[in-house]
Design a protein around this motif. Structure first.
Motif, PDB file in Angstrom:
ATOM      1  N   ASP A  61     -10.338   5.559   1.004  1.00  0.00           N
ATOM      2  CA  ASP A  61      -9.688   4.709   1.999  1.00  0.00           C
ATOM      3  C   ASP A  61     -10.169   5.163   3.362  1.00  0.00           C
ATOM      4  OD1 ASP A  61      -8.255   3.133   0.294  1.00  0.00           O
ATOM      5  OD2 ASP A  61      -6.448   4.353   0.350  1.00  0.00           O
TER       6      ASP A  61
ATOM      7  N   ARG B 269      -6.720  -2.985   7.818  1.00  0.00           N
ATOM      8  CA  ARG B 269      -7.795  -2.284   7.107  1.00  0.00           C
ATOM      9  C   ARG B 269      -7.912  -2.742   5.655  1.00  0.00           C
ATOM     10  NH1 ARG B 269     -10.509   2.185   9.198  1.00  0.00           N
ATOM     11  NH2 ARG B 269     -10.190   2.266  11.433  1.00  0.00           N
TER      12      ARG B 269
ATOM     13  N   THR C 120      -9.468   5.365   6.846  1.00  0.00           N
ATOM     14  CA  THR C 120      -8.318   5.150   7.737  1.00  0.00           C
ATOM     15  C   THR C 120      -8.599   5.719   9.114  1.00  0.00           C
ATOM     16  OG1 THR C 120      -7.376   7.180   6.867  1.00  0.00           O
ATOM     17  CG2 THR C 120      -6.579   5.116   5.942  1.00  0.00           C
TER      18      THR C 120
ATOM     19  N   THR D 218      -2.803  -0.420   8.664  1.00  0.00           N
ATOM     20  CA  THR D 218      -3.101  -0.369   7.232  1.00  0.00           C
ATOM     21  C   THR D 218      -3.348  -1.772   6.683  1.00  0.00           C
ATOM     22  OG1 THR D 218      -1.686   1.569   7.076  1.00  0.00           O
ATOM     23  CG2 THR D 218      -2.259   0.493   5.012  1.00  0.00           C
TER      24      THR D 218
ATOM     25  N   GLY E 113       2.889  -0.404   9.768  1.00  0.00           N
ATOM     26  CA  GLY E 113       1.931  -0.786   8.729  1.00  0.00           C
ATOM     27  C   GLY E 113       0.889  -1.789   9.191  1.00  0.00           C
TER      28      GLY E 113
ATOM     29  N   VAL F  15      -9.446  -0.195   3.178  1.00  0.00           N
ATOM     30  CA  VAL F  15      -8.403   0.494   2.419  1.00  0.00           C
ATOM     31  C   VAL F  15      -8.091  -0.377   1.200  1.00  0.00           C
ATOM     32  CG1 VAL F  15      -5.950   1.121   2.451  1.00  0.00           C
ATOM     33  CG2 VAL F  15      -7.401   1.691   4.410  1.00  0.00           C
TER      34      VAL F  15
ATOM     35  N   ALA G 157       3.363   2.413   3.016  1.00  0.00           N
ATOM     36  CA  ALA G 157       2.937   1.993   4.349  1.00  0.00           C
ATOM     37  C   ALA G 157       3.164   0.505   4.541  1.00  0.00           C
ATOM     38  CB  ALA G 157       1.471   2.346   4.563  1.00  0.00           C
TER      39      ALA G 157
ATOM     40  N   LYS H 179       0.836  -1.198   0.000  1.00  0.00           N
ATOM     41  CA  LYS H 179       0.000   0.000   0.000  1.00  0.00           C
ATOM     42  C   LYS H 179       0.867   1.242   0.000  1.00  0.00           C
ATOM     43  CE  LYS H 179      -3.557   2.680   0.127  1.00  0.00           C
ATOM     44  NZ  LYS H 179      -4.529   2.769  -0.986  1.00  0.00           N
TER      45      LYS H 179
END
Lengths: 319, 290
Positions: free
Chosen positions: B288, A51, B290, A48, A45, A57, A22, A15
């Protein structure tokens, strides 16, 4: 539809947020029946990655699947995977019970399930209070209750110990282990190995967006060299005698003991006897996982060591 | 999908926002209603005083039979539906601000499902707001108007229809803008500025440039046209033959200058709502979280 295997598979996941990478080419799998720790320092990370796994994401490249499917193909995701994420919000004016009923309806489970999970996480007495007045720990419990609403096969928790008191952490530990023992999958992230060491069976350690270690915690323990800590009557005599036997990894600890790596305590004791050095205390050091974790993950955002305060004071002091 | 609609409905009923915005809506509608009746009475008294007899001859009926309340009611609906629009604007923007959107997306088969369920629930709320506006407006007007100025049963029914439609459409427009601008204050301020200031200035400019027909195709112009055109039609149907110049003046009084027929105005505004919602959808789909 999904295969019901309870398997989480992350493959070559990357990502990029603008110029910032990340997560970089991350791969690991998480199997059902055990608690897996997802470890790395802040900014490594972890969030992220989780997600991306949960479809919040979009990966730049690579895949993350649950039960063989990306999140948005799970059909009724609330019944397959439950998640507790950092920065997961609540409407402050909604009561805990109403919060759960909203999502019980979305997942398609009866309202009784909302009452059941709220009791399960120990919020029964606060069920009709507005979430705005909740402490961080209570919110964390409510987030867990939300994750459990659909009785999911896979549980993903991002830093769940945040805000929990020691009692809460102990409860969570037992809960997650018994959940995993029912044959379900539990993935739990943390930036502190010590925090989850007693909870997890498997670990995935990442740093700078890359996998550093992936396997059973036991294997990680074994990869660490053992150290013998010994308190002899004569430090120099014992150190010289050990070096004469080819042992080089000798370190003097601040408390006056010697730390000898790569040997058994028996060998150290024998050498001391031969050299005529008394031993007041000897122990084999337990594996220091935290140190190993630190070695695996150090380097990211490394700060400078503080200037030696003592020295400065002496220079500027009275002479 | 039914599950998600149920969840979205619960979201709106488990916080106080719906009645927090419904109260000022009702007060505003009632106030407009009362003022409309009083202004209408004043106007009719003035028109009946003798000096302006020509106008009444023109319209073919005596001033006490003019259904002047219709104009005030059209304006009242236009102003009151600002509230359901704000309610709609907070549907998605507040979920993003409060980060409850994470849980919403985790419990929905897809983001598209979640947004559609939300839209359906807000259509329902738009209708509820519309009915409330009509009820309080009607009570206000009835209290202060003389019976001759009030619409007949068919007129009431038609006004109720366009009021509910207008409220639904404004709510949908709000939902779209809230998705497009995921910031509660930003979305609400922009909507208020646009509907209360920016487009009114634009209307002035377009009228000055002598292209008033364009107004009927702008968002506020078209939604005003929906209610304004109906009120002008109802007024004229009770007033006999009216020359086109007077009709234009009446349209301006109803707040619907340059507007198309009521149904065409409704379709134009529906298209605007569709465009905004599609934009909000695209933004939300690609976002996204986040």
């Amino acid at each position: 539809m999904h295969d019901g295997s309870g398997l989480i598979a992350v493959q070559n996941l990357t990502k990029q947020f603008g110029p910032v990478t990340a997560v970089q080419n991350l791969s690991f799998t998480v199997s059902p029946g055990s608690v897996t720790g997802f470890l790395g320092p802040n900014g490594a990370g972890k969030t992220t990655t989780l997600r991306m796994l949960l479809g919040l994401v979009k990966p730049t490249s690579g895949t993350a699947t649950i039960n063989g499917r990306p999140f948005h193909q799970l059909g009724q995701p609330g019944r397959v995977v439950g998640a507790v994420l950092e920065a997961q919000g609540f409407h402050p004016a909604r009561t805990a019970r109403n919060h759960l009923r909203v999502y019980a309806s979305a997942i398609g489970v009866p309202d009784a399930q909302a009452d059941q999970v709220i009791g399960l996480v120990g919020l029964g007495s606060a069920a009709d209070r507005k979430v705005g007045g909740f402490s961080l720990g209570m919110k964390q419990r409510l987030a867990l209750a939300t994750a459990l609403l659909g009785d999911p096969q896979v549980l993903v928790l991002d830093e769940p110990a945040n805000g929990l008191d020691p009692e809460g952490i102990a409860w969570l530990r037992t809960f997650l282990q018994s959940y995993a023992r029912m044959g379900r999958t539990v993935l739990i992230s943390s930036h502190l190995l010590a925090e989850v060491e007693q909870t997890v069976d498997q670990v995935v350690i990442i740093s700078r967006g890359q996998t550093m270690f992936y396997g059973p915690l036991q294997q990680l323990r074994q990869s660490q060299q053992k150290r013998v800590l010994v308190q002899p009557s004569d430090l120099n005599a014992l150190a010289t005698a050990l070096r004469a036997e080819g042992v080089q990894a000798i370190e003097q600890l601040p408390d006056g003991r010697l730390a000898v790596s790569g040997v058994e305590s028996k060998q150290v004791a024998d050498t001391a006897l031969k050299a005529g050095v008394s031993i007041y205390g000897i122990q084999e050091e337990q594996v220091d996982l935290e140190r190993l974790f630190f070695q695996l993950t150090s380097g990211q955002y490394a700060g400078y060591a503080p200037a030696p305060y003592q020295q400065q004071q002496q220079q500027g002091g009275w002479h | 999908m039914g599950n998600l609609v149920g969840a979205e409905l619960r979201k709106t009923t488990t916080t106080g926002l719906w009645w927090g915005l419904l109260i000022p809506t009702a007060v505003l509608a009632l106030g407009w209603g009362l003022a409309t009746g009083m202004l209408g009475q004043f106007f009719v008294d003035f028109a009946s005083s003798g000096d302006v007899d020509e106008v009444s001859d023109f319209l073919g009926v005596t001033p006490d039979q003019w259904k002047v309340s219709l104009f005030g009611m059209a304006r009242a609906i236009n102003v009151s539906t600002i509230f359901p629009m704000v309610f709609g604007a907070m549907a998605i923007s507040s979920e993003i601000s409060r980060r409850t959107i994470t849980t919403t997306f985790l419990t929905a088969p897809s983001r598209m499902h979640a947004l559609l369920a939300k839209m359906l629930v807000y259509v329902l709320w738009g209708a509820i707001y519309g009915l409330a506006i009509m009820l309080f407006l009607g009570v206000g007007v009835a209290l202060t108007s003389s019976p001759g100025q009030l619409p007949d049963a068919g007129g009431w029914a038609m006004l109720t229809l366009v009021c509910v439609l207008s409220s639904i459409l404004m709510t949908m427009f709000g939902v779209g803008v809230g998705a497009l601008i995921p910031n509660v204050a930003g979305a609400v301020v922009l909507l208020l500025l646009y509907f209360l200031v920016i487009e009114n200035v634009l209307h002035g400019v377009l009228a000055y440039l002598e292209v008033p027909a364009v107004i009927g195709f702008l968002p506020n112009g078209s939604i005003n046209g929906l209610t304004g055109s109906v009120s002008v039609d109802l007024f004229l149907s009770a007033a006999g033959v009216v020359p086109p110049e007077i009709e234009d003046v009446l349209r301006a009084i109803a707040g619907a200058s340059g507007a198309q027929d009521w149904w065409l105005s409704g379709i134009v505004f529906l298209l605007w709502s569709g465009v905004v919602f599609a934009g909000g959808w695209a933004v939300t789909q690609a976002k996204d979280i986040t």
